[in-house]
Write an enzyme that holds these catalytic residues in place. Structure first.
Site, PDB file in Angstrom:
ATOM      1  N   MET A  33     -35.626   7.524 -27.232  1.00 33.04           N
ATOM      2  CA  MET A  33     -35.867   6.608 -26.119  1.00 33.04           C
ATOM      3  C   MET A  33     -37.374   6.406 -25.923  1.00 33.04           C
ATOM      4  O   MET A  33     -37.827   6.004 -24.850  1.00 33.04           O
ATOM      5  CB  MET A  33     -35.214   7.131 -24.840  1.00 33.04           C
ATOM      6  CG  MET A  33     -33.689   7.221 -24.995  1.00 33.04           C
ATOM      7  SD  MET A  33     -32.792   7.173 -23.449  1.00 33.04           S
ATOM      8  CE  MET A  33     -33.384   8.632 -22.648  1.00 33.04           C
ATOM      9  N   HIS A  40     -40.150  14.713 -31.105  1.00 29.56           N
ATOM     10  CA  HIS A  40     -39.625  13.556 -31.839  1.00 29.56           C
ATOM     11  C   HIS A  40     -40.219  13.502 -33.257  1.00 29.56           C
ATOM     12  O   HIS A  40     -39.509  13.232 -34.230  1.00 29.56           O
ATOM     13  CB  HIS A  40     -40.012  12.252 -31.123  1.00 29.56           C
ATOM     14  CG  HIS A  40     -39.458  12.091 -29.744  1.00 29.56           C
ATOM     15  ND1 HIS A  40     -40.253  12.067 -28.624  1.00 29.56           N
ATOM     16  CD2 HIS A  40     -38.194  11.931 -29.291  1.00 29.56           C
ATOM     17  CE1 HIS A  40     -39.512  11.899 -27.546  1.00 29.56           C
ATOM     18  NE2 HIS A  40     -38.247  11.815 -27.920  1.00 29.56           N
ATOM     19  N   LYS A 152     -33.002  20.648 -28.761  1.00 31.13           N
ATOM     20  CA  LYS A 152     -33.443  20.588 -27.358  1.00 31.13           C
ATOM     21  C   LYS A 152     -32.309  20.074 -26.460  1.00 31.13           C
ATOM     22  O   LYS A 152     -32.081  20.571 -25.367  1.00 31.13           O
ATOM     23  CB  LYS A 152     -34.669  19.663 -27.273  1.00 31.13           C
ATOM     24  CG  LYS A 152     -34.948  19.021 -25.947  1.00 31.13           C
ATOM     25  CD  LYS A 152     -35.582  19.990 -25.003  1.00 31.13           C
ATOM     26  CE  LYS A 152     -35.850  19.459 -23.607  1.00 31.13           C
ATOM     27  NZ  LYS A 152     -35.361  18.171 -23.231  1.00 31.13           N
ATOM     28  N   SER A 189     -39.982  14.009 -22.856  1.00 28.56           N
ATOM     29  CA  SER A 189     -40.639  12.838 -22.270  1.00 28.56           C
ATOM     30  C   SER A 189     -40.720  12.992 -20.760  1.00 28.56           C
ATOM     31  O   SER A 189     -41.636  12.487 -20.116  1.00 28.56           O
ATOM     32  CB  SER A 189     -39.857  11.573 -22.612  1.00 28.56           C
ATOM     33  OG  SER A 189     -39.635  11.515 -24.008  1.00 28.56           O
ATOM     34  N   ARG A 190     -39.767  13.703 -20.177  1.00 25.97           N
ATOM     35  CA  ARG A 190     -39.733  13.863 -18.720  1.00 25.97           C
ATOM     36  C   ARG A 190     -40.864  14.757 -18.206  1.00 25.97           C
ATOM     37  O   ARG A 190     -41.201  14.715 -17.032  1.00 25.97           O
ATOM     38  CB  ARG A 190     -38.389  14.418 -18.276  1.00 25.97           C
ATOM     39  CG  ARG A 190     -37.287  13.390 -18.356  1.00 25.97           C
ATOM     40  CD  ARG A 190     -36.143  13.739 -17.422  1.00 25.97           C
ATOM     41  NE  ARG A 190     -35.309  12.573 -17.181  1.00 25.97           N
ATOM     42  CZ  ARG A 190     -34.386  12.128 -18.015  1.00 25.97           C
ATOM     43  NH1 ARG A 190     -34.178  12.751 -19.147  1.00 25.97           N
ATOM     44  NH2 ARG A 190     -33.685  11.051 -17.715  1.00 25.97           N
TER      45      ARG A 190
HETATM   46  P1  AMP Z   1     -34.990  11.335 -26.326  1.00 23.23           P
HETATM   47  O1  AMP Z   1     -36.094  10.379 -26.645  1.00 23.23           O
HETATM   48  O2  AMP Z   1     -35.316  12.265 -25.216  1.00 23.23           O
HETATM   49  O3  AMP Z   1     -33.649  10.671 -26.196  1.00 23.23           O
HETATM   50  O4  AMP Z   1     -34.862  12.282 -27.597  1.00 23.23           O
HETATM   51  C1  AMP Z   1     -34.679  11.743 -28.878  1.00 23.23           C
HETATM   52  C2  AMP Z   1     -34.399  12.849 -29.844  1.00 23.23           C
HETATM   53  O5  AMP Z   1     -35.489  13.774 -29.855  1.00 23.23           O
HETATM   54  C3  AMP Z   1     -33.170  13.671 -29.461  1.00 23.23           C
HETATM   55  O6  AMP Z   1     -32.458  14.009 -30.635  1.00 23.23           O
HETATM   56  C4  AMP Z   1     -33.763  14.888 -28.821  1.00 23.23           C
HETATM   57  O7  AMP Z   1     -32.947  16.034 -28.899  1.00 23.23           O
HETATM   58  C5  AMP Z   1     -35.012  15.078 -29.657  1.00 23.23           C
HETATM   59  N1  AMP Z   1     -35.998  15.886 -28.941  1.00 23.23           N
HETATM   60  C6  AMP Z   1     -36.463  15.695 -27.680  1.00 23.23           C
HETATM   61  N2  AMP Z   1     -37.315  16.688 -27.337  1.00 23.23           N
HETATM   62  C7  AMP Z   1     -37.366  17.531 -28.402  1.00 23.23           C
HETATM   63  C8  AMP Z   1     -38.057  18.757 -28.674  1.00 23.23           C
HETATM   64  N3  AMP Z   1     -38.856  19.319 -27.772  1.00 23.23           N
HETATM   65  N4  AMP Z   1     -37.875  19.346 -29.876  1.00 23.23           N
HETATM   66  C9  AMP Z   1     -37.050  18.792 -30.800  1.00 23.23           C
HETATM   67  N5  AMP Z   1     -36.374  17.630 -30.616  1.00 23.23           N
HETATM   68  C10 AMP Z   1     -36.530  17.014 -29.443  1.00 23.23           C
END
Ligand code: AMP
Length: 282
Positions: A33, A40, A152, A189-190
């Protein structure tokens, strides 16, 4: 280094994919996202190692937000994201607008049972239906051979693995380890929404979980260790611990003792920001 190619329509994405498929190349997809961080980027590196072509998707999926304000406030940093991806030489960054994913009249929901009942599923109504629906779309649109997700979001990883198998999507789902800040806070991201003060308190969530896991490994009493961990998290300034559960690593069933591979999972609120984390226990 050239900036990655940004594609915004499914038609254009299909043209690119057709060329790759004709050449017999494998495709990896990394759904995100945006507001990209090292977590990421670790998935992107894994995809680059495992596949001939890599698509990173950036789509802030309205269907997975159970709170409209959370959706409005979600960080949007597309230019920065493209800059971060440039050194990794991904083939395409797919940034669809809403109509590419949910065309007029869209009426289909993908829903995964069982594994979505507890944890985030219990606290965020509709969230995993939104995730399962968008991931199904992104898998079929990208025609990927492999998809990379972070541990995560451990429950999400299990949901996506299940749906890819159940629906014969032909995608191998690959889970990658959680990337953390030096003080142990899981990158997210949060975290951008945390004030400087809240940011200093945030690592206590992970520290309390590590302490609880250590106690469980040493044969300590589950209820006592859990109560101590929750007290530690609340002392650090968290206002609410939504859950702190020991669950079976594969099925996510609640566990009363450490008799199978287990995962400790938590969600807690700090200064208006909901943080989640999980660690392997044995
Ligand atoms: P998001 O943008 O939050 O939807 O995350 C996109 C992808 O990145 C998802 O598969 C998450 O699990 C992964 N992700 C987010 N934070 C981490 C992190 N700290 N370590 C590894 N993968 C992550």
């Amino acid at each position: 280094m050239t900036a990655p190619k940004i594609i915004r329509t499914l038609a254009e994405l299909r043209t690119e994919i057709a060329r790759w498929k004709a050449a017999g190349e494998t495709i990896g997809v990394v759904p995100t996202m945006g507001a990209l961080h090292q977590g990421h980027l670790s998935l992107v590196r894994a995809a680059k190692e495992g596949c001939d072509r890599v698509i990173v998707t950036i789509f802030i999926n309205p269907k997975q937000f159970n709170n409209p304000e959370d959706y409005e406030n979600y960080p949007r940093t597309e230019e920065d994201d493209a800059r971060k991806l440039t050194p990794l030489a991904v083939d395409v960054v797919y940034v669809p607008d809403g109509t590419q994913i949910y065309p007029d009249g869209f009426a289909t929901t993908v829903s995964v049972d069982g594994i979505t009942d507890g944890l985030c599923g219990a606290h965020r109504p509709g969230h995993f239906d939104g995730v399962a629906t968008v991931v199904t779309k992104l898998f079929t649109q990208s025609q990927a051979d492999r998809a990379y997700f972070g541990e995560k979001d451990y429950q999400q990883l299990q949901v996506v693995t299940r749906l890819a198998r159940d629906l014969d999507l032909g995608v191998e789902v690959i889970g990658c380890p959680t990337i953390r800040e030096e003080d142990g806070l899981a990158m997210s991201s949060r975290n951008l929404h945390l004030s400087d003060r809240a940011r200093t308190w945030a690592p206590e969530l992970n520290r309390a979980m590590e302490e609880m896991a250590e106690g469980l490994r040493g044969g300590g009493d589950m209820a006592t260790l859990r109560a101590e961990a929750i007290a530690r998290i609340e002392r650090a300034g968290f206002t609410e611990v939504e859950y702190l559960d020991l669950r079976a690593a594969d099925t996510l069933e609640l566990m009363g003792s450490l008799d199978r591979p287990a995962r400790l999972l938590a969600a807690a609120w700090l200064a208006g920001v909901r943080l989640i984390d999980n660690i392997a226990v044995n």
